[in-house]
Motif scaffolding. Structure first.
Motif, short mmCIF file in Angstrom:
data_model
loop_
_atom_site.label_atom_id
_atom_site.label_comp_id
_atom_site.label_asym_id
_atom_site.label_seq_id
_atom_site.Cartn_x
_atom_site.Cartn_y
_atom_site.Cartn_z
N MET A 1 -11.96 4.65 -16.89
CA MET A 1 -10.97 3.95 -17.69
C MET A 1 -9.61 3.99 -17.00
SD MET A 1 -12.35 2.74 -20.44
CE MET A 1 -10.94 2.51 -21.50
N ILE A 2 -8.96 2.83 -16.93
CA ILE A 2 -7.62 2.75 -16.35
C ILE A 2 -6.60 3.12 -17.43
CG2 ILE A 2 -5.90 1.25 -15.27
CD1 ILE A 2 -8.37 1.88 -13.53
N GLU A 3 -5.83 4.14 -17.17
CA GLU A 3 -4.84 4.61 -18.13
C GLU A 3 -3.41 4.36 -17.67
OE1 GLU A 3 -5.72 8.71 -18.65
OE2 GLU A 3 -7.67 8.36 -19.61
N LYS A 4 -3.21 4.16 -16.36
CA LYS A 4 -1.86 3.93 -15.85
C LYS A 4 -1.92 3.05 -14.61
CE LYS A 4 -2.14 8.55 -13.74
NZ LYS A 4 -1.47 9.85 -13.58
N THR A 5 -0.82 2.35 -14.35
CA THR A 5 -0.77 1.42 -13.23
C THR A 5 0.55 1.55 -12.48
OG1 THR A 5 0.22 -0.38 -14.52
CG2 THR A 5 -2.19 -0.27 -14.47
N GLY A 6 0.55 1.08 -11.26
CA GLY A 6 1.76 1.03 -10.45
C GLY A 6 1.69 -0.15 -9.51
N VAL A 7 2.82 -0.83 -9.33
CA VAL A 7 2.91 -1.94 -8.39
C VAL A 7 3.87 -1.53 -7.28
CG1 VAL A 7 3.47 -4.39 -8.08
CG2 VAL A 7 2.51 -3.59 -10.26
N PHE A 8 3.39 -1.59 -6.03
CA PHE A 8 4.15 -1.05 -4.91
C PHE A 8 4.25 -2.08 -3.79
CE2 PHE A 8 1.63 2.41 -6.86
CZ PHE A 8 2.67 3.15 -7.42
N SER A 9 5.46 -2.29 -3.30
CA SER A 9 5.64 -3.17 -2.14
C SER A 9 5.52 -2.33 -0.86
CB SER A 9 7.01 -3.85 -2.18
OG SER A 9 8.06 -2.89 -2.15
N VAL A 10 4.86 -2.91 0.14
CA VAL A 10 4.73 -2.27 1.45
C VAL A 10 5.63 -3.05 2.40
CG1 VAL A 10 3.14 -1.56 3.27
CG2 VAL A 10 2.33 -1.69 0.90
N VAL A 11 6.73 -2.41 2.82
CA VAL A 11 7.74 -3.12 3.60
C VAL A 11 8.02 -2.40 4.91
CG1 VAL A 11 8.83 -4.14 1.56
CG2 VAL A 11 9.65 -1.93 2.41
N GLY A 12 8.56 -3.15 5.88
CA GLY A 12 8.88 -2.58 7.18
C GLY A 12 9.11 -3.68 8.19
N ARG A 13 9.39 -3.27 9.42
CA ARG A 13 9.61 -4.24 10.49
C ARG A 13 8.26 -4.86 10.91
NH1 ARG A 13 12.14 -3.07 15.36
NH2 ARG A 13 13.58 -1.60 14.36
N PRO A 14 8.28 -5.96 11.68
CA PRO A 14 7.02 -6.54 12.14
C PRO A 14 6.20 -5.57 12.98
CG PRO A 14 8.83 -8.09 12.47
CD PRO A 14 9.45 -6.78 12.07
N ASN A 15 4.89 -5.65 12.82
CA ASN A 15 3.94 -4.93 13.68
C ASN A 15 4.00 -3.42 13.52
OD1 ASN A 15 1.81 -5.63 15.40
ND2 ASN A 15 2.92 -4.99 17.21
N VAL A 16 4.43 -2.96 12.34
CA VAL A 16 4.51 -1.51 12.11
C VAL A 16 3.22 -0.98 11.48
CG1 VAL A 16 5.52 -1.56 9.78
CG2 VAL A 16 6.11 0.31 11.35
N GLY A 17 2.36 -1.90 11.00
CA GLY A 17 1.07 -1.48 10.43
C GLY A 17 0.95 -1.67 8.94
N LYS A 18 1.74 -2.57 8.35
CA LYS A 18 1.72 -2.76 6.90
C LYS A 18 0.37 -3.27 6.39
CE LYS A 18 5.25 -5.47 7.09
NZ LYS A 18 5.46 -5.34 8.56
N SER A 19 -0.19 -4.25 7.09
CA SER A 19 -1.48 -4.80 6.65
C SER A 19 -2.60 -3.79 6.83
CB SER A 19 -1.79 -6.09 7.42
OG SER A 19 -0.84 -7.10 7.11
N THR A 20 -2.56 -3.04 7.92
CA THR A 20 -3.57 -2.01 8.15
C THR A 20 -3.48 -0.95 7.05
OG1 THR A 20 -3.47 -2.35 10.54
CG2 THR A 20 -4.43 -0.28 9.78
#
Length: 296
Positions: free
Chosen positions: A1-20
């Motif tokens: 059961m999901i009891e809590k949630t969080g929305v998080f942005s992944v930010v940084g310069r290009p090619n730092v590994g955000k998508s990975t």
């Protein structure tokens, strides 16, 4: 059961590994990856549902100095995403220097007065002494909620980051169905996979000037999915490079993309690729919108 949630942005310069990192946190591939900067053009949503929480990660383009209208759009996406979340994940390289993109993001995060976890990526490439120096430098720049050394490539540090993120989740029902890992339509995912293969196989400026549009999607009774996709490039000379000698490069792009698309769709796929030229499309807002890069 999901009891809590969080929305998080992944930010940084290009090619730092955000998508990975986004893929590693979600435990599945939701964002394409290459070793070229500005691979991510739009905001990508990845979802991790793990009792008792659901975490939503917003992978963003790398913050950079825009050189065309598409670049302007990408910078707007970053700035907007920082403001729309419960907390930010600032991803940096293990280098004892705060660059302009990092400082701009820190200033924006301070302005929004939001929690921010600093993640120092690529820790498998440096010695511990160097890492301590980086942590000390960033600690002077901002009072981060937590500082997590991590390798997005190997997954080292992932559980420590998830534990810190769980502390920032708020009581809430699930925002997405628990089986969902991304809100991207299948057509968009397929187009991105094709673009990823071009980024991996083509050199220099050519792959940055391409866009992919799915023109035909037919699910046949025998279970085969027939897909026709058009690759748009900016110059006639680029068209020749993408096609390659006797069509060899285009065939290779199609073959590797089809293999991954079949895994995504869990079906046999017939993929046809065509290449067309749209001169300087990255500087024309209407063309940018036509390819799905539109600010909300």
């Amino acid at each position: 059961m999901i009891e809590k949630t969080g929305v998080f942005s992944v930010v940084g310069r290009p090619n730092v590994g955000k998508s990975t990192l986004t893929n590693t946190l979600c435990g599945a591939k939701v964002a394409i990856v290459s070793n070229k900067p500005q691979t991510t053009r739009n905001r990508i949503t990845g979802v991790l549902s793990q009792d008792p929480y659901q975490m939503v990660f917003l992978d963003t383009p790398g913050l950079h100095k825009a050189k065309n209208a598409l670049g302007d759009f990408m910078v707007k996406v970053v700035n907007k995403t920082v403001a729309d979340v419960d907390a930010a994940i600032l991803l940096v390289e293990p280098v004892a220097r705060i660059g302009i993109p990092e400082q701009m993001l820190i200033d924006r995060i301070k302005g929004e007065k939001m929690p921010c976890i600093l993640v120092i990526n690529k820790i498998d490439t440096v010695e511990k002494e160097e890492l301590l120096e980086v942590m000390a430098l960033y600690g002077q720049a901002h009072d981060f909620t937590a500082v997590i050394p991590l390798s997005a490539r190997t997954g080292e540090g992932k559980q420590e980051l998830l534990r810190e993120l769980e502390k920032l989740c708020m009581p809430s029902p699930a925002l997405f169905p628990e089986e969902m890992i991304s809100d991207q339509p299948e057509r968009q995912l397929v187009a991105e996979i094709i673009r990823e293969k071009m980024l991996q196989k083509l050199d220099k400026e050519v792959p940055h000037g391409v866009a992919v549009e799915i023109e035909k999607w037919q699910e046949r009774e025998d279970g085969l999915v027939a897909i026709n996709a058009v690759i748009y490039c900016e110059r006639k000379s680029h068209k020749g490079i993408i096609i390659g000698k006797s069509g060899a490069m285009l065939k290779e792009i199609g073959s590797t993309a089809r293999f991954e698309i079949q895994k995504l769709l869990d079906a046999k796929v017939h993929l046809e690729l065509w290449v067309k030229v749209k001169e300087d499309w990255r500087n024309h807002p209407n063309q940018i919108r036509n390819f799905g890069y539109e600010d909300e």
